[in-house]
Design an enzyme around this catalytic site. Sequence first.
Site, PDB file in Angstrom:
ATOM      1  N   GLU A 189      -3.564  -9.527   3.790  1.00 13.76           N
ATOM      2  CA  GLU A 189      -4.377  -9.154   4.873  1.00 13.76           C
ATOM      3  C   GLU A 189      -5.552 -10.416   5.087  1.00 13.76           C
ATOM      4  OE1 GLU A 189      -2.709  -5.482   3.775  1.00 13.76           O
ATOM      5  OE2 GLU A 189      -3.357  -7.283   2.593  1.00 13.76           O
ATOM      6  N   GLU A 248       0.924  -1.219   0.009  1.00 19.46           N
ATOM      7  CA  GLU A 248       0.195   0.064   0.064  1.00 19.46           C
ATOM      8  C   GLU A 248       0.730   1.012  -0.019  1.00 19.46           C
ATOM      9  OE1 GLU A 248      -3.928  -1.250   2.180  1.00 19.46           O
ATOM     10  OE2 GLU A 248      -2.266  -1.483   3.472  1.00 19.46           O
TER      11      GLU A 248
HETATM   12  N1  T1G Z   1       4.458  -7.633  11.740  1.00 21.03           N
HETATM   13  C1  T1G Z   1       5.350  -7.998  12.876  1.00 21.03           C
HETATM   14  N2  T1G Z   1       6.065  -8.942  12.831  1.00 21.03           N
HETATM   15  C2  T1G Z   1       6.324  -9.539  11.645  1.00 21.03           C
HETATM   16  C3  T1G Z   1       5.751  -9.431  10.249  1.00 21.03           C
HETATM   17  C4  T1G Z   1       4.503  -8.579  10.518  1.00 21.03           C
HETATM   18  N3  T1G Z   1       3.645  -7.923   9.518  1.00 21.03           N
HETATM   19  N4  T1G Z   1       6.005 -10.359   9.532  1.00 21.03           N
HETATM   20  C5  T1G Z   1       6.844 -10.825   9.917  1.00 21.03           C
HETATM   21  N5  T1G Z   1       6.961 -10.737  11.268  1.00 21.03           N
HETATM   22  C6  T1G Z   1       8.100 -11.251  12.176  1.00 21.03           C
HETATM   23  C7  T1G Z   1       7.894 -12.756  12.448  1.00 21.03           C
HETATM   24  O1  T1G Z   1       6.689 -12.786  13.430  1.00 21.03           O
HETATM   25  C8  T1G Z   1       9.129 -13.210  12.893  1.00 21.03           C
HETATM   26  O2  T1G Z   1       9.563 -12.866  13.974  1.00 21.03           O
HETATM   27  C9  T1G Z   1       9.983 -12.532  11.674  1.00 21.03           C
HETATM   28  O3  T1G Z   1       9.192 -11.388  11.495  1.00 21.03           O
HETATM   29  C10 T1G Z   1      10.370 -13.263  10.665  1.00 21.03           C
HETATM   30  O4  T1G Z   1       9.102 -13.734  10.030  1.00 21.03           O
HETATM   31  C11 T1G Z   1      -2.615  -1.685   6.851  1.00 21.03           C
HETATM   32  C12 T1G Z   1      -3.570  -4.378   7.908  1.00 21.03           C
HETATM   33  C13 T1G Z   1       7.465 -11.252   5.346  1.00 21.03           C
HETATM   34  C14 T1G Z   1       7.121 -13.328   4.099  1.00 21.03           C
HETATM   35  O5  T1G Z   1       0.691 -10.566   6.124  1.00 21.03           O
HETATM   36  O6  T1G Z   1       4.296 -13.308   5.569  1.00 21.03           O
HETATM   37  O7  T1G Z   1      -0.391  -4.967   6.122  1.00 21.03           O
HETATM   38  O8  T1G Z   1       9.682 -15.348  15.141  1.00 21.03           O
HETATM   39  O9  T1G Z   1       9.726 -16.288  10.119  1.00 21.03           O
HETATM   40  O10 T1G Z   1       9.642 -16.912   6.570  1.00 21.03           O
HETATM   41  O11 T1G Z   1      -3.390  -3.205   5.046  1.00 21.03           O
HETATM   42  O12 T1G Z   1       6.828 -12.936   7.784  1.00 21.03           O
HETATM   43  O13 T1G Z   1      11.538 -14.019  14.172  1.00 21.03           O
HETATM   44  O14 T1G Z   1      10.449 -12.921  16.363  1.00 21.03           O
HETATM   45  O15 T1G Z   1       7.852 -15.429   9.008  1.00 21.03           O
HETATM   46  O16 T1G Z   1      11.207 -15.118   5.997  1.00 21.03           O
HETATM   47  C15 T1G Z   1       0.303  -7.888   6.225  1.00 21.03           C
HETATM   48  C16 T1G Z   1       3.287 -11.497   7.162  1.00 21.03           C
HETATM   49  C17 T1G Z   1      -0.012  -7.198   7.514  1.00 21.03           C
HETATM   50  C18 T1G Z   1       3.099 -10.466   5.999  1.00 21.03           C
HETATM   51  C19 T1G Z   1       9.078 -13.272   5.880  1.00 21.03           C
HETATM   52  N6  T1G Z   1       1.628  -8.466   5.992  1.00 21.03           N
HETATM   53  N7  T1G Z   1       4.818 -11.799   7.092  1.00 21.03           N
HETATM   54  O17 T1G Z   1       8.650 -14.672   5.779  1.00 21.03           O
HETATM   55  O18 T1G Z   1      10.245 -15.103   8.068  1.00 21.03           O
HETATM   56  S1  T1G Z   1      -1.601  -6.773   7.877  1.00 21.03           S
HETATM   57  C20 T1G Z   1       1.610  -9.947   6.192  1.00 21.03           C
HETATM   58  C21 T1G Z   1       5.153 -12.783   6.521  1.00 21.03           C
HETATM   59  C22 T1G Z   1      -1.446  -5.262   6.882  1.00 21.03           C
HETATM   60  C23 T1G Z   1      -2.483  -3.279   6.187  1.00 21.03           C
HETATM   61  C24 T1G Z   1      -2.569  -4.454   6.880  1.00 21.03           C
HETATM   62  C25 T1G Z   1       6.255 -13.489   6.362  1.00 21.03           C
HETATM   63  C26 T1G Z   1       7.332 -12.834   5.415  1.00 21.03           C
HETATM   64  P1  T1G Z   1      10.512 -13.737  15.062  1.00 21.03           P
HETATM   65  P2  T1G Z   1       9.256 -15.021   9.339  1.00 21.03           P
HETATM   66  P3  T1G Z   1       9.872 -15.691   6.569  1.00 21.03           P
END
Ligand code: T1G
Length: 653
Positions: free
Chosen positions: A130, A110
């Site tokens: 999301e 976004e």
């Molecule tokens: N927020 C906080 N922590 C996050 C995070 C996030 N969005 N994404 C990953 N982490 C942390 C995770 O807990 C882990 O922590 C570390 O990063 C590595 O992650 C307004 C409402 C990016 C593809 O849904 O899909 O935006 O265990 O082990 O396999 O519209 O993480 O090391 O302490 O998964 O290399 C939308 C979620 C949010 C993406 C990387 N975004 N993340 O994968 O590592 S909602 C998502 C992922 C939003 C807006 C809305 C994956 C990754 P720790 P990992 P990875």
Amino acid sequence: MQRRPSAMTVSIDTQGRVAIVTIDNPPVNASSQAVRAGLLEAVTKTEDDPDVDAVVLACAGRTFVAGADVREFDLPLMEPHLPDVIAAIEAASKPWVAAIHGTALGGGLELAMGCHFRIADPMARMGLPEVNLGLVPGAGGTVRLPRLVEAELALTMIAGGKPILANVALTAGLIDAIATSDLLDEAVALAVEHAAPRRTLENAVVGASDAEAFDKTATGLRRKVRGQESIAAAIDAVGRGVRLPADEALAAERAAFLALKSSDQARALRHIFFAERATLADPRAKLTPRPLQRIGVIGGGTMGVGIVSAFLMRGFEVTLIERDEASLHAGADRVHATLDSSAKRGLLPDLDAVSARFDTAIDYAALSDADLVIEAVFEDMEVKKQVFARLDQVTKPDAILATNTSYLDVNAIAAVLSDPSRAVGLHFFSPAHVMKLLEIVLPGAVAEDVVATAAKLSKSLGKIGVLSGVCDGFIGNRIMSAYRAEADRLLIDGASPDQVDSAMRAYGFPIGVFEMQDLAGLDIAWAMRKRRLAEGKISGGYIRIADRLCEIGRFGRKTGAGWYDHVDGTALPSEVVMSIIAEERQTMEAVGKAFATEDVMPRILGAMTREAEAVLAEGIARSAEDIDVVMVNGYSFPRWKGGPMFAARSAGG
Ligand code: T1G
């Protein structure tokens, strides 16, 4: 130009008359409150700086912004809000270029769409996932995306939650360029090239005229919704994004996002998101693993073929062993067929290179330099012990020997080795090259670095590794055996297989417990029950319905009949089954009264959580979260319920 690591979450640098705004918020540059505040400040500073004509937005570390900070969602949202930050960037008088590497997901994409131009690394992935967190995009994704790509593509991306690769994004119009060498330098060049901003919200909806196709796709997606509210909400939101004026659609999107953020489903999906990332928190998993490259797999059956394919797809060299030429050829053919179909679906760009790492043999001596060998032979203790005894002779002393047993005593299998500390259970789920779950079963003598190696391996295979102690069925199959037994008791108490299955489907399972047995085949569990009966492991109140079905050859879909009669691909309730149930009720002197469907799930969930609590109390599972991860990823427990432990605890259990 190297990105300068900064203490600051958001830093500003310049290259000529271009400002480089860099976000540095490890591990995934989530748009936390500090990042949002830093970005807003950067807009003000760059707007006010007379020496700046354009801005590049980039991220330090391994990825662009991977979304809003999910950890903030359980807190009241803090200012500045992401939509306001994006609006400020979009309204800027100087062009902003987003330089995307790794992943631009959710709020990250976004943000990039709020910028005026986008350039990406060739391997970058972009998406609005999301819905997987029980949400809809909350910072303009459902409004800006259909103003950059075809509305239909926007719909499938947002309702499906899957990212797209840079080359697809370029073709679709989401990005303006793919970097050929240094991403940042090329982003600066793109910024210099453009004197004026190009605001996404001012674009018309792409393909708006094709409303019929859009509605058809929306209807198709709605049909697939199985109770996850966010998917239906996402379809509605994109519909508004396409049809309403942008400002109205933005306001409605934000309201939908805020409503979903505090929903039970969103809480459950956040729970499972973080639980899946915490399964390997065991200190042993963090130790130095043994190197793994050459892998041996014993047995070319369904599981063996899936395991070989899973390793080949992730860069390992694999040798498949079978007992004779015919079985070996059959197994190898099935491996090639699996690889071919993955290549056809674009999942395997370099099929020849993958096949070149695949070898076959009959002689175990071919495994003398293997780093890891996994046996996937018939589920029989004596057969597995013989295989391990032979491997003990031929493999190098530091090779890890793994069993893919789904029930048997891994300690007993390990005990045949001269050094049992190199044995471990690696319980894959079928199909092994697809299913994300890997139960890592730890026998008592296991060496710590074997645990570390198995843990790292699960990540290398793109799987979720969950550590389990040794017991009959480990975490998942043990809990499944318990609710399967309860389902049998429900039949005795008056329910029908269809009644139980439809209650489970209504709860959110893709199929019910009896449909699942017909799919997997009733004979596998029958063999296991016979073994457990012989070992005296089955207590009183044993229900013989399933055994009686097997005794008359009703093994499920593969024999055209099981709990259901399978006619032209349709599962129909069976009178034969109902009469066997009636007879067993009599044998057990059960009245078999009319059974209320709403009473099914409390019984099934009750049995599930009781067994899960026992698995936890015995230390077989490390945590309730691990149990939820196993049941969601291995047994189709509805993800938006968070898993049996989360669901029970949320319901005050
Ligand atoms: N927020 C906080 N922590 C996050 C995070 C996030 N969005 N994404 C990953 N982490 C942390 C995770 O807990 C882990 O922590 C570390 O990063 C590595 O992650 C307004 C409402 C990016 C593809 O849904 O899909 O935006 O265990 O082990 O396999 O519209 O993480 O090391 O302490 O998964 O290399 C939308 C979620 C949010 C993406 C990387 N975004 N993340 O994968 O590592 S909602 C998502 C992922 C939003 C807006 C809305 C994956 C990754 P720790 P990992 P990875």
